[in-house]
Enzyme design. Sequence first.
Site, PDB file in Angstrom:
ATOM      1  N   TYR A  55       0.844  -1.190   0.000  1.00  0.00           N
ATOM      2  CA  TYR A  55       0.000   0.000   0.000  1.00  0.00           C
ATOM      3  C   TYR A  55       0.883   1.245   0.000  1.00  0.00           C
ATOM      4  O   TYR A  55       1.551   1.546   0.987  1.00  0.00           O
ATOM      5  CB  TYR A  55      -0.934   0.024   1.206  1.00  0.00           C
ATOM      6  CG  TYR A  55      -1.951  -1.098   1.251  1.00  0.00           C
ATOM      7  CD1 TYR A  55      -2.254  -1.858   0.122  1.00  0.00           C
ATOM      8  CD2 TYR A  55      -2.621  -1.400   2.434  1.00  0.00           C
ATOM      9  CE1 TYR A  55      -3.187  -2.878   0.171  1.00  0.00           C
ATOM     10  CE2 TYR A  55      -3.563  -2.420   2.488  1.00  0.00           C
ATOM     11  CZ  TYR A  55      -3.837  -3.159   1.359  1.00  0.00           C
ATOM     12  OH  TYR A  55      -4.763  -4.184   1.411  1.00  0.00           O
ATOM     13  N   SER A 206     -13.497  -4.856   0.969  1.00  0.00           N
ATOM     14  CA  SER A 206     -14.393  -4.190   0.033  1.00  0.00           C
ATOM     15  C   SER A 206     -15.870  -4.498   0.275  1.00  0.00           C
ATOM     16  O   SER A 206     -16.603  -4.846  -0.654  1.00  0.00           O
ATOM     17  CB  SER A 206     -14.018  -4.524  -1.420  1.00  0.00           C
ATOM     18  OG  SER A 206     -14.509  -3.537  -2.305  1.00  0.00           O
ATOM     19  N   PRO A 207     -16.355  -4.367   1.515  1.00  0.00           N
ATOM     20  CA  PRO A 207     -17.785  -4.591   1.769  1.00  0.00           C
ATOM     21  C   PRO A 207     -18.678  -3.572   1.068  1.00  0.00           C
ATOM     22  O   PRO A 207     -19.874  -3.810   0.908  1.00  0.00           O
ATOM     23  CB  PRO A 207     -17.891  -4.465   3.293  1.00  0.00           C
ATOM     24  CG  PRO A 207     -16.738  -3.611   3.687  1.00  0.00           C
ATOM     25  CD  PRO A 207     -15.634  -3.997   2.746  1.00  0.00           C
ATOM     26  N   ALA A 209     -18.049  -2.742  -2.025  1.00  0.00           N
ATOM     27  CA  ALA A 209     -17.836  -3.054  -3.448  1.00  0.00           C
ATOM     28  C   ALA A 209     -17.109  -1.924  -4.167  1.00  0.00           C
ATOM     29  O   ALA A 209     -17.518  -1.464  -5.226  1.00  0.00           O
ATOM     30  CB  ALA A 209     -19.158  -3.366  -4.136  1.00  0.00           C
ATOM     31  N   LEU A 213     -21.518   0.477  -3.534  1.00  0.00           N
ATOM     32  CA  LEU A 213     -22.630   0.382  -2.592  1.00  0.00           C
ATOM     33  C   LEU A 213     -22.735   1.608  -1.678  1.00  0.00           C
ATOM     34  O   LEU A 213     -23.345   1.539  -0.616  1.00  0.00           O
ATOM     35  CB  LEU A 213     -22.505  -0.895  -1.755  1.00  0.00           C
ATOM     36  CG  LEU A 213     -22.645  -2.195  -2.555  1.00  0.00           C
ATOM     37  CD1 LEU A 213     -22.358  -3.406  -1.680  1.00  0.00           C
ATOM     38  CD2 LEU A 213     -24.032  -2.299  -3.176  1.00  0.00           C
ATOM     39  N   GLY A 215     -24.123   4.346  -2.857  1.00  0.00           N
ATOM     40  CA  GLY A 215     -25.274   5.087  -3.368  1.00  0.00           C
ATOM     41  C   GLY A 215     -24.883   6.264  -4.223  1.00  0.00           C
ATOM     42  O   GLY A 215     -25.737   6.965  -4.779  1.00  0.00           O
TER      43      GLY A 215
END
Length: 344
Positions: A55, A206-207, A209, A213, A215
């Site tokens: 990273y 990545s919950p 996405a 997600l 919005g």
Amino acid sequence: MKMRTLGGTGIKVSPYCLGAMMFGAWGNTDHDDSIRIIHRALDAGINFVDTADVYAQGESEEIVGKALKGRRDDVVLATKAHAPMGDDPNHRGNSRRWLVAEVENSLRRLQTDHLDLYQIHRPDPETDVEETLSALTDLVRSGKVRAIGSSTFPASEIVEAQWVAERRGLQRFRTEQPPYSILNRGIEREVLPVCRRYGMGTLVWSPLAMGMLTGKIRRGQEAGTQRAQRTPGRFTDERKLDAVEELVPLAEKAGLSMVHMAMAFAVSHPAVTSAIIGPRTMEQLEDVLAGAEVTLDDEVLDRIDEIVPPGVDANPGDVSYEPPAIGEVAQRRRPIGERAAAGN
């Protein structure tokens, strides 16, 4: 935060894990601001921090190291190795030569004498898993590493690693870090069941996405995020956009934001220990924290199952690791002279 046990390690971790990928050149370049975000997460009850050597080429680890001064003993600290850390072909992969050297680099950047969890970032087809586990076993026995894990491993390779560890008397992977979200449910089919079978903890990445997600990424709207610039194809897939258009009204009906619904979904699976959040700004962190008490009822979860069925990725092309048997043409095609079923 209600603490959960990380697999069979006995280590207690928060259901939200602070991911540090966005601290440094890949995201927030302001070190002081990044440190403030880390401190806010810790103050909110998050005790689990995950980073990786790659990273921002070590910068993320350096920021985390500075942030944890005086607080290290209260944090379950995880990092990863595998990805290239320079042009030298031996400064990457899962070999003993590299892991024994790179763990020292990570310890130095993180300003600590041990890692609570050291993970192999991806499989390495060129390195025997016994070689990798043997090196990691020595690191555990030396006291530099407390537990070891894998990340984004196919179920078959998780099983192989478990068997090798048992046969050779080596430390075994105690955790797996796979991608998981409402839009990416493929791991429900094999990876999560295998992790449960072997008593492994899972910290899913990545919950949200990659921002799909939140919005904020909708049909007909240009995705302006940094991730969208790096991987544009992941934000234009019609199947994912269709799913989002159905998820938005579902969240609204439940009185939830998309972020809160997505995070609550990720931590509701019985095989998921922690979901990794990767805020770049304090505002993003506060948004996620505000939904920590959200519980999704069966009606909402059933509707999510209708929109993206269990065990299915909305876009099958969203693969984060492609095994050589799929990615290398030579492993999928016989030499032209051997392809026919009959001949001279």
